[in-house]
Each structure stands twice: as structure tokens, then as C-alpha cells.
Design an enzyme around this catalytic site. Structure first.
Site, PDB file in Angstrom:
ATOM      1  N   ALA A  81     -25.444  22.688  10.116  1.00  0.00           N
ATOM      2  CA  ALA A  81     -25.055  22.881   8.722  1.00  0.00           C
ATOM      3  C   ALA A  81     -26.097  22.312   7.764  1.00  0.00           C
ATOM      4  CB  ALA A  81     -23.705  22.203   8.468  1.00  0.00           C
ATOM      5  N   SER A 124     -37.572  21.969  12.236  1.00  0.00           N
ATOM      6  CA  SER A 124     -38.329  23.193  11.979  1.00  0.00           C
ATOM      7  C   SER A 124     -39.817  22.960  12.206  1.00  0.00           C
ATOM      8  CB  SER A 124     -38.095  23.601  10.525  1.00  0.00           C
ATOM      9  OG  SER A 124     -39.034  24.559  10.108  1.00  0.00           O
ATOM     10  N   TYR A 149     -37.006  21.754   1.034  1.00  0.00           N
ATOM     11  CA  TYR A 149     -36.337  22.107   2.298  1.00  0.00           C
ATOM     12  C   TYR A 149     -37.075  21.459   3.480  1.00  0.00           C
ATOM     13  CZ  TYR A 149     -35.603  24.700   6.566  1.00  0.00           C
ATOM     14  OH  TYR A 149     -35.391  25.013   7.871  1.00  0.00           O
ATOM     15  N   LYS A 153     -36.086  18.282   6.405  1.00  0.00           N
ATOM     16  CA  LYS A 153     -36.212  18.288   7.871  1.00  0.00           C
ATOM     17  C   LYS A 153     -37.035  17.085   8.343  1.00  0.00           C
ATOM     18  CE  LYS A 153     -33.631  21.801   8.513  1.00  0.00           C
ATOM     19  NZ  LYS A 153     -32.288  21.548   9.061  1.00  0.00           N
ATOM     20  N   ASN A 179     -39.866  30.782  14.469  1.00  0.00           N
ATOM     21  CA  ASN A 179     -39.161  31.762  13.624  1.00  0.00           C
ATOM     22  C   ASN A 179     -38.086  32.531  14.392  1.00  0.00           C
ATOM     23  OD1 ASN A 179     -41.616  31.067  12.186  1.00  0.00           O
ATOM     24  ND2 ASN A 179     -41.127  32.750  10.815  1.00  0.00           N
ATOM     25  N   ILE A 217     -46.082  43.208   2.370  1.00  0.00           N
ATOM     26  CA  ILE A 217     -46.697  42.238   3.283  1.00  0.00           C
ATOM     27  C   ILE A 217     -47.439  41.230   2.415  1.00  0.00           C
ATOM     28  CG2 ILE A 217     -48.456  41.915   5.072  1.00  0.00           C
ATOM     29  CD1 ILE A 217     -47.572  44.561   6.276  1.00  0.00           C
ATOM     30  N   ARG A 231     -47.078  34.036  13.193  1.00  0.00           N
ATOM     31  CA  ARG A 231     -45.935  33.170  13.465  1.00  0.00           C
ATOM     32  C   ARG A 231     -45.509  33.337  14.918  1.00  0.00           C
ATOM     33  NH1 ARG A 231     -47.401  31.850   9.302  1.00  0.00           N
ATOM     34  NH2 ARG A 231     -46.326  31.584   7.303  1.00  0.00           N
TER      35      ARG A 231
HETATM   36  N1  UFG Z   1     -43.348  38.025   4.904  1.00  0.00           N
HETATM   37  C1  UFG Z   1     -43.826  39.189   4.302  1.00  0.00           C
HETATM   38  N2  UFG Z   1     -42.975  39.902   3.523  1.00  0.00           N
HETATM   39  C2  UFG Z   1     -41.672  39.529   3.310  1.00  0.00           C
HETATM   40  C3  UFG Z   1     -41.198  38.340   3.949  1.00  0.00           C
HETATM   41  C4  UFG Z   1     -42.070  37.608   4.719  1.00  0.00           C
HETATM   42  O1  UFG Z   1     -44.971  39.556   4.474  1.00  0.00           O
HETATM   43  O2  UFG Z   1     -40.960  40.220   2.582  1.00  0.00           O
HETATM   44  C5  UFG Z   1     -44.263  37.263   5.750  1.00  0.00           C
HETATM   45  C6  UFG Z   1     -44.488  35.846   5.261  1.00  0.00           C
HETATM   46  O3  UFG Z   1     -45.502  35.818   4.318  1.00  0.00           O
HETATM   47  C7  UFG Z   1     -44.837  35.146   6.565  1.00  0.00           C
HETATM   48  C8  UFG Z   1     -44.038  35.898   7.631  1.00  0.00           C
HETATM   49  O4  UFG Z   1     -43.678  37.132   7.030  1.00  0.00           O
HETATM   50  O5  UFG Z   1     -46.184  35.313   6.833  1.00  0.00           O
HETATM   51  C9  UFG Z   1     -42.773  35.190   8.041  1.00  0.00           C
HETATM   52  O6  UFG Z   1     -42.044  34.870   6.870  1.00  0.00           O
HETATM   53  P1  UFG Z   1     -40.549  34.337   6.921  1.00  0.00           P
HETATM   54  O7  UFG Z   1     -40.121  34.082   5.510  1.00  0.00           O
HETATM   55  O8  UFG Z   1     -39.712  35.243   7.755  1.00  0.00           O
HETATM   56  O9  UFG Z   1     -40.682  32.990   7.745  1.00  0.00           O
HETATM   57  P2  UFG Z   1     -41.549  31.693   7.378  1.00  0.00           P
HETATM   58  O10 UFG Z   1     -42.482  31.504   8.519  1.00  0.00           O
HETATM   59  O11 UFG Z   1     -42.094  31.684   6.016  1.00  0.00           O
HETATM   60  O12 UFG Z   1     -40.342  30.657   7.322  1.00  0.00           O
HETATM   61  C10 UFG Z   1     -39.912  30.018   8.439  1.00  0.00           C
HETATM   62  C11 UFG Z   1     -38.434  29.615   8.313  1.00  0.00           C
HETATM   63  C12 UFG Z   1     -38.260  28.578   7.249  1.00  0.00           C
HETATM   64  C13 UFG Z   1     -39.250  27.454   7.403  1.00  0.00           C
HETATM   65  C14 UFG Z   1     -40.637  28.008   7.460  1.00  0.00           C
HETATM   66  C15 UFG Z   1     -41.646  26.944   7.675  1.00  0.00           C
HETATM   67  O13 UFG Z   1     -37.647  30.741   7.995  1.00  0.00           O
HETATM   68  O14 UFG Z   1     -36.958  28.044   7.397  1.00  0.00           O
HETATM   69  O15 UFG Z   1     -40.732  28.908   8.548  1.00  0.00           O
HETATM   70  O16 UFG Z   1     -42.935  27.442   7.677  1.00  0.00           O
HETATM   71  F1  UFG Z   1     -39.211  26.582   6.386  1.00  0.00           F
END
Ligand code: UFG
Length: 340
Positions: A81, A124, A149, A153, A179, A217, A231
Site C-alpha cells: 500500500a 524500486s 516518490y 522508497k 518495471n 515515445i 528498462r
Molecule cells: N515512455 C514513453 N511514452 C509513454 C510512457 C513511457 O516513451 O507514454 C517511456 C519512458 O520514457 C521510459 C519507459 O517508457 O523510458 C518506461 O516508462 P514507465 O513510465 O513505464 O516506467 P519508468 O521506468 O519511468 O518508471 C518505473 C516505475 C516507477 C519508478 C520508476 C523509477 O513505474 O514507479 O520506474 O525509475 F519510480
């Protein structure tokens, strides 16, 4: 054995409830539905064949925790949570610190008071920031957090480490998730973001389903082979099973006082562009996407070294990115059917 799952109606929590049940545990969900839907309970019933045990309350409340731990004879806790939107955390820092860290402190105090020892905490890979060397091991230095956020963590991990170091009967593991993507293959439960999704996969599946016009993107000039970010995308069921492995590891551990951290990823780095292309193959659908500017706060590349979790927890991710994307797409289509 009765396991309290705070946030058990959420994306990772609900899949962990399934994995716990399959492993012979009796999960007890505590969730206030502040960022989840009641419908997940029907999905869980469909998969598990019986209604999940649910307390629809807030886990920041000491009395609530005390009552549930005693009534349900809880012997371990998995604490999901928390608020999790990076952008929102910068707008509402106090809400994030209060909810994510306040609830953790109250939970630890109540566990000590009630004699519950075992805890798994959702951390995370955000704690590694922009790492110098890839893949990241658990020894990779933690970087200053770039969001509130992320800071909740990091501070959460410190609170756990300091509490165990003070000497008591707590045995705690922080799992550093990479991820999480995908859904249960039955399409009965999955990710349910509210509003415009911030994460990549729900944005992709909603675009493919025609709910969004196109995916942007974020950035195509990163120093990676195709210019897009990298990722480590892990199937949510693999992630769920990691919690069961971590819990079993704690239960077997014959010392009283223990704290450690584990990376939970696949060990494979995948770029945004590769993921889009794989989604197109898996779904048999062309995705409407465009290249846009970088999103602030994104790191170039991060993926896990998974040796420690394999050696010590005996856990490894088993499912492919293809499988995860196929499951996410099946789930998206199931939601579209329900809301039609
Ligand atoms: N991305 C896009 N377009 C979008 C959404 C995301 O290109 O519409 C890209 C982002 O730039 C990133 C990748 O997709 O390169 C992954 O993005 P996410 O938002 O899915 O995931 P993140 O890696 O940014 O986030 C994850 C977790 C978070 C955490 C973060 C830490 O979801 O909880 O990693 O880096 F905080």
C-alpha cells in the site's frame, strides 16, 4: 499461514494474492481502494475459486492494523500500500511522505507490538537513479532521489534497515522492483490505471485499443543503440512469485533479526522501441506512435543483475516479454468488453 497483504487490490498486490494462494498461504487483503477498483475482487474470485478475504480500510490506522493482525492471526506482512505516481508526488509531497512513510512506521510499530516478525517491503529500482555501471547489483550505490516518490522508497528502506539494526525480532526484505508489466493470463486481473496512464504498457495497450490517439515515445536521442530508453520489464506474475520466494526464505531463516535488499527483474534490458515493435508482433496490430522529446526525470538505462535473488531466494523470472505483452493485450481487450 495467514499473510497480511496491504494494497492487495492493486496491480502487483492482486497478482501476489494469487501466487500466495497457489503456494498454500492464506492472504488477507487490506486495501482502501484509493487507487484500485472493487472489481478486482471478482477477478480474484474467478481465478482462485473463492472470495478473497478483504478489509476495505486504510492501513495507516494503528487500530485497524492491530485488529486485523489479531483477528486473522497474521504471521507475515507484504506491504504494497503506497502512492506511486512520480509526477503527482512532486505536487503533493506531504501526502506522499505521510501515506508512504507514515503507514510504514505504524505498521512496524504494530508488528513489534503484536509479535509479527516477517515483512516484505515494495521498493524500486528508482533507488539506483542513473547508474554508472550496468547491470545494477544490490551493491550499486543508491543515488539521491529525483522524485518525492523515489525518496519515499529510499527513506522507507532506511527506516527498515535502522529498525532491524536496533535489535529486535524483525526479519525484513526490501524487493527492488524493476518495471512490472503484463497481467494474469486469464485476463481476470491486470493493471487498471485511472485517467491517462503514466506508464508505457497501459499507454501502448490503450492506444492499440483506440482509447488514445497515439503513443509518444519520450526521447530518441539517448546514448542507446536505437536512441530510446532501456528498462528491465518483468512479468507481474514473476514479480508476484518473487514475494512468495522471499517470504518462504524469511520463514526458513533461523536467525531472529535480519534485513536485506534484492533486485527483482529479468536481467534483460529492452528499449522502448524494441518493446513497441514486440507489441506489434504479439498483437498483430500496427501501433500509432510518434517520436517526442525526453520526459524529465527519466534515466537512460537501468536493468538488474539478478544473481543474488537467484542464489539466495532461489527465484528467477520465467516469463518472456512477449508473454507479458500478450497478457497485457488480452487484459486490455477484456476491459474493453466489460465497459462496452
Ligand atoms: N515512455 C514513453 N511514452 C509513454 C510512457 C513511457 O516513451 O507514454 C517511456 C519512458 O520514457 C521510459 C519507459 O517508457 O523510458 C518506461 O516508462 P514507465 O513510465 O513505464 O516506467 P519508468 O521506468 O519511468 O518508471 C518505473 C516505475 C516507477 C519508478 C520508476 C523509477 O513505474 O514507479 O520506474 O525509475 F519510480
Amino acid at each position: 499461514m495467514n499473510i497480511l497483504v496491504t494494497g492487495g487490490a492493486g496491480f502487483i498486490g492482486s497478482h501476489t494474492v494469487v501466487a500466495l494462494t497457489e503456494a498454500g498461504f492464506r492472504p488477507v487483503i487490506l486495501d482502501d481502494f484509493s487507487n484500485s477498483e472493487q472489481g478486482v475482487l471478482d477477478g480474484l474470485e474467478q481465478i482462485m475459486g473463492s472470495k478473497p478475504i478483504i478489509y476495505a480500510e486504510n492501513c495507516h490506522n494503528r487500530e485497524t492494523l492491530r485488529r486485523i493482525i489479531r483477528e486473522e492471526k497474521i504471521e507475515g506482512v507484504i506491504h504494497f500500500a503506497a502512492f506511486k505516481a512520480v509526477g503527482e508526488s512532486m505536487q503533493k509531497p506531504l501526502e506522499y511522505y505521510d501515506n508512504n512513510l507514515g503507514s510504514l512506521i505504524v505498521l512496524l510499530q504494530t508488528m513489534l507490538e503484536c509479535g509479527v516478525s516477517n515483512l516484505i517491503f515494495s521498493s524500486s529500482c528508482t533507488v539506483y537513479g542513473e547508474p554508472d555501471i550496468l547491470p545494477v547489483t544490490e551493491e550499486t550505490p543508491v543515488q539521491p532521489a529525483s522524485s518525492v516518490y523515489g525518496n519515499t522508497k529510499q527513506i522507507g528502506e532506511e527506516i527498515l534497515c535502522d529498525t532491524v539494526a536496533a535489535g529486535n525480532t524483525l526479519k525484513i526484505i526490501s524487493l527492488r522492483y524493476f518495471n512490472p508489466i503484463g497481467a494474469h493470463p486469464s485476463a481476470a486481473i491486470g493493471e487498471l490505471p485511472r485517467g491517462v496512464p503514466g506508464n508505457l504498457i497501459p499507454f501502448i495497450t490503450q492506444t492499440a485499443a483506440g482509447q488514445r490517439a497515439s503513443l509518444t515515445i519520450f526521447g530518441h536521442d539517448y546514448p542507446t543503440p536505437d536512441g530510446t530508453c532501456i528498462r528491465d520489464y518483468i512479468h507481474v506474475l514473476d514479480l508476484a512469485e518473487a514475494h512468495v520466494a522471499a517470504l518462504q526464505f524469511l520463514l526458513k531463516k533461523d536467525i531472529d533479526n535480519y534485513y536485506d535488499v534484492f533486485n527483482i527483474g529479468t536481467g534483460e534490458g529492452v528499449s522502448v522501441m524494441q518493446l513497441v515493435k514486440t507489441f506489434e508482433q504479439v498483437s498483430g496490430q500496427a501501433l500509432n506512435y510518434k517520436l517526442g522529446p525526453r520526459r524529465s526525470g527519466d534515466v537512460t538505462a537501468v536493468y538488474a543483475d539478478v544473481q543474488k535473488s537467484a542464489e539466495q531466494l532461489g527465484w528467477k523470472a520465467k516469463r518472456s516479454v512477449q508473454q507479458a505483452l500478450a497478457d497485457a493485450w488480452r487484459w486490455q481487450q477484456a476491459i474493453a468488453q466489460k465497459t462496452r
